[in-house]
Structures are given as C-alpha cells and as structure tokens.
Design a protein around this motif. Structure first.
Motif, PDB file in Angstrom:
ATOM      1  N   LYS A  31     -24.885   4.265  13.458  1.00  0.00           N
ATOM      2  CA  LYS A  31     -24.306   3.258  12.743  1.00  0.00           C
ATOM      3  C   LYS A  31     -24.090   1.936  13.213  1.00  0.00           C
ATOM      4  O   LYS A  31     -24.341   0.812  12.696  1.00  0.00           O
ATOM      5  CB  LYS A  31     -22.854   3.854  12.242  1.00  0.00           C
ATOM      6  CG  LYS A  31     -22.691   5.137  11.288  1.00  0.00           C
ATOM      7  CD  LYS A  31     -21.377   5.402  10.877  1.00  0.00           C
ATOM      8  CE  LYS A  31     -21.268   6.516  10.052  1.00  0.00           C
ATOM      9  NZ  LYS A  31     -19.806   7.000   9.676  1.00  0.00           N
ATOM     10  N   LEU A  32     -23.863   2.238  14.673  1.00  0.00           N
ATOM     11  CA  LEU A  32     -23.698   1.093  15.416  1.00  0.00           C
ATOM     12  C   LEU A  32     -25.096   0.315  15.565  1.00  0.00           C
ATOM     13  O   LEU A  32     -25.042  -1.118  15.612  1.00  0.00           O
ATOM     14  CB  LEU A  32     -23.378   1.396  16.967  1.00  0.00           C
ATOM     15  CG  LEU A  32     -23.208   0.189  17.982  1.00  0.00           C
ATOM     16  CD1 LEU A  32     -22.061  -0.618  17.683  1.00  0.00           C
ATOM     17  CD2 LEU A  32     -22.960   0.669  19.300  1.00  0.00           C
ATOM     18  N   LYS A  40     -27.385   0.260  13.496  1.00  0.00           N
ATOM     19  CA  LYS A  40     -27.966  -0.377  12.166  1.00  0.00           C
ATOM     20  C   LYS A  40     -26.936  -1.605  11.718  1.00  0.00           C
ATOM     21  O   LYS A  40     -27.352  -2.703  11.303  1.00  0.00           O
ATOM     22  CB  LYS A  40     -27.670   0.299  10.977  1.00  0.00           C
ATOM     23  CG  LYS A  40     -28.092   0.069   9.495  1.00  0.00           C
ATOM     24  CD  LYS A  40     -28.281   1.106   8.657  1.00  0.00           C
ATOM     25  CE  LYS A  40     -29.054   0.390   7.448  1.00  0.00           C
ATOM     26  NZ  LYS A  40     -29.532   1.579   6.375  1.00  0.00           N
ATOM     27  N   ARG A  41     -25.683  -1.525  12.328  1.00  0.00           N
ATOM     28  CA  ARG A  41     -24.923  -2.421  12.027  1.00  0.00           C
ATOM     29  C   ARG A  41     -25.266  -3.904  13.014  1.00  0.00           C
ATOM     30  O   ARG A  41     -25.187  -4.943  12.387  1.00  0.00           O
ATOM     31  CB  ARG A  41     -23.360  -2.399  12.551  1.00  0.00           C
ATOM     32  CG  ARG A  41     -22.234  -3.410  12.712  1.00  0.00           C
ATOM     33  CD  ARG A  41     -21.086  -2.962  12.488  1.00  0.00           C
ATOM     34  NE  ARG A  41     -20.606  -2.393  13.567  1.00  0.00           N
ATOM     35  CZ  ARG A  41     -20.129  -2.677  14.736  1.00  0.00           C
ATOM     36  NH1 ARG A  41     -20.098  -3.862  14.907  1.00  0.00           N
ATOM     37  NH2 ARG A  41     -20.011  -1.724  15.837  1.00  0.00           N
ATOM     38  N   LEU A  42     -25.663  -3.742  14.048  1.00  0.00           N
ATOM     39  CA  LEU A  42     -26.026  -4.899  15.090  1.00  0.00           C
ATOM     40  C   LEU A  42     -27.471  -5.086  14.980  1.00  0.00           C
ATOM     41  O   LEU A  42     -27.847  -6.398  15.116  1.00  0.00           O
ATOM     42  CB  LEU A  42     -25.815  -4.180  16.622  1.00  0.00           C
ATOM     43  CG  LEU A  42     -24.312  -4.234  16.984  1.00  0.00           C
ATOM     44  CD1 LEU A  42     -24.280  -3.863  18.522  1.00  0.00           C
ATOM     45  CD2 LEU A  42     -23.465  -5.153  16.624  1.00  0.00           C
ATOM     46  N   TYR A  47     -22.270   7.991  15.425  1.00  0.00           N
ATOM     47  CA  TYR A  47     -21.958   6.669  15.572  1.00  0.00           C
ATOM     48  C   TYR A  47     -22.919   5.914  16.273  1.00  0.00           C
ATOM     49  O   TYR A  47     -22.988   4.576  15.996  1.00  0.00           O
ATOM     50  CB  TYR A  47     -20.647   6.711  16.685  1.00  0.00           C
ATOM     51  CG  TYR A  47     -20.231   5.476  17.411  1.00  0.00           C
ATOM     52  CD1 TYR A  47     -19.483   4.544  16.355  1.00  0.00           C
ATOM     53  CD2 TYR A  47     -20.405   4.883  18.582  1.00  0.00           C
ATOM     54  CE1 TYR A  47     -19.116   3.241  16.922  1.00  0.00           C
ATOM     55  CE2 TYR A  47     -20.050   3.773  18.974  1.00  0.00           C
ATOM     56  CZ  TYR A  47     -19.492   3.013  18.071  1.00  0.00           C
ATOM     57  OH  TYR A  47     -18.769   1.755  18.777  1.00  0.00           O
ATOM     58  N   SER A  56     -31.994   1.084  10.882  1.00  0.00           N
ATOM     59  CA  SER A  56     -31.559   2.259  11.804  1.00  0.00           C
ATOM     60  C   SER A  56     -32.622   2.479  12.701  1.00  0.00           C
ATOM     61  O   SER A  56     -33.529   1.695  12.918  1.00  0.00           O
ATOM     62  CB  SER A  56     -31.874   3.536  10.718  1.00  0.00           C
ATOM     63  OG  SER A  56     -33.110   3.767  10.191  1.00  0.00           O
TER      64      SER A  56
END
Length: 287
Positions: free
Chosen positions: A266-267, A269-271, A263, A275
């Motif tokens: 993923k968080l 990379k999203r923000l 998680y 990575s």
C-alpha cells in the motif's frame, strides 16, 4: 581553481540524470558536449581529462565538464566505480573565472520588489569535494527515484537539481547551517538503521536533539519529516531489489524493515503510483 559564474534566476535547467557503474579497467569515452556534464563519484574513482587537464575524481568528489571542451578517460578505473551524472544547460550566459565567493551574503546582487525578482550571483567550483555526502546523495536518490510514469516527473527533478546547486554554493562558501548538520546526523542514523524499527525517541536519543526540532530541520532542509524520509529510503532500497533480484515482495518488505507486506504494498503504491509487482514488470520490460 576554475569556477562557473552565473546569475540566477533562472536556474540552470536539468536535461537528464542517471546512475552508472564502471567495472575495473573501464574508461570514460571521448566527446565534446554542447551541454554541461556533472559527475559525482559515490564509490571508486574516475580519471578524466578535460581541455588537456587531467583530473582524478575520487569518492565524494565531483567535476563539472564545460560545453565545448573535449573530455575523455585518460586511464581505466582501478576499482569498480559508481557515479551519478547530470546533464544540464544554462539559460543565461556564464563565465569561467578564477575566484569564487567566500561570503554567503555576497551572492545577493539586487533585492527584488513587488514586480522584479531578486538577483543572485553563483560561483560554482568546476571540481571539488562534497562535505555533506549523505545529504547530497539523498538529493540524487530522490531525483533518480521519481517515477517516470507521472507527466510532471521532470519538473519535480528540476526542483531537486536546484536544491543541489544551492547546496553546492553553500559548501563552496563553507557555511553548513546548524539545521543542515542536524539533518546530516539524522539521515545517517536512518540509513544505518532503516532495516530496524525506528521510533522518533530512538533518533532523538542517538543525535541528542528534541524530536520536534529534528522534524523542523528535516522539513526545512529536505522537505520531508523523518518518517517520510525513512519510508522513501526503504522504498528506494526495495526498488533496487525489485529490479535486480527475484526475491518475493514479502521478503523484500521485511529486508527493508517493513514487517507487514500488505502495508508495504500500500505504501509503495501510494508513493510510487504503482504496485511493487507492476514496478518490477515495467523495469524488466525496459531491460
């Protein structure tokens, strides 16, 4: 006290910002700049002379160095000193005056209409102390942590810079709002407990406000919910660790309070748009 008086909009334009560390004994170098140089000391103290006037800028204090005036460190730091710096320019003319604005309502010079924007007068102290340190340091953190991989990063930094100037003017008028006080308490709680599991009920009980009210205040003042701020603060801490240590990503994830490394990745990379491993490679390559 000297103030910088200007009309906005347009706001001053951020050119570049950074975070620096002076070891004990280090002096600020001598120069005469063609742009403004704002320095905010997070830890320690700087000894700076501008236009033959010496200043001691301590923890939580700032100084705005004016274009055309020579400034230099007249004494080495007594302790290790960390500070933020912002270089900016003024699109309109400005004046150096001896009196500021006491009444917040006095900043409005002319109400706008359907074709003309409202006009405001700012008077920012050239030297002062920040009352709401957590709030201001959060602005600096957000400004510095925006990924340089996106083409719009400087535009997004400008928004945070304008938010900082607006807050500086509010503090000069001595009018922290009720919402700002709530945000200050919420931010402090999150920063003190970010390595733990934080639920809205915990935050609500700690600062004695309803969760919905806390969320509205934070969205209004800093543009993010408590959970968004918690995630951003955790990632800022993780980015420091990725850049400065060889810790495994899974260990860093747990150290910043995210127990699930998948998680966390993923968080991140999203923000951040890349990575944790990619971020570390880019930082090491720059070094």
């Amino acid at each position: 006290m000297t103030y910088i008086e200007m009309l906005v909009p347009p706001f001053p334009t951020l050119i570049k910002g950074g975070y620096a560390v002076f070891e004990k004994g280090t002096k600020h170098f001598k120069r005469t700049f063609t742009v403004f140089d704002l320095i905010y000391v997070k830890h320690g103290e700087l000894f700076i002379t501008e236009d033959e006037t010496p200043y001691t800028v301590g923890e939580g204090q700032y100084i705005i160095l004016v274009p055309g005036f020579e400034h230099f460190g007249h004494k080495g730091c007594c302790v290790k000193t960390e500070y933020y710096w912002l270089h900016f320019s003024m699109p309109n003319s400005y004046e150096l005056v001896e009196e500021g604005i006491d009444n917040w309502s006095d900043i409005l010079l002319a109400e706008g209409d359907l074709t003309t924007p409202s006009s405001y007068r700012f008077c920012l102290p050239c030297f002062g102390e920040i009352e709401n340190n957590n709030y201001v340091e959060n602005i600096f953190e957000n400004l510095m942590s925006i990924s340089h991989q996106t083409p719009d990063y400087q535009l997004r930094q400008q928004l945070y810079f304008q938010e900082f100037l607006l807050h500086l003017q509010k503090e000069a008028c001595k009018i922290p709002s009720a919402a700002e006080k709530v945000v200050e308490e919420a931010v402090k709680f999150i920063q003190d407990h970010y390595t733990e599991e934080i639920k809205m009920e915990d935050l609500s009980q700690a600062i004695h406000f309803h969760p919905d009210y806390i969320t509205r205040c934070m969205q209004k003042i800093i543009g993010m919910t408590p959970n968004n701020y918690l995630n951003q603060y955790r990632l800022n801490e993780a980015k420091r660790m990725l850049a400065m240590t060889d810790e495994k990503v899974a260990n860093i994830s747990q150290e910043v309070g995210i127990m699930d490394p998948t998680y966390f990745s993923k968080l991140f990379k999203r923000l951040e748009g890349l990575s944790p491993q990619e971020y570390r490679r880019i930082i090491l390559r720059k070094k």
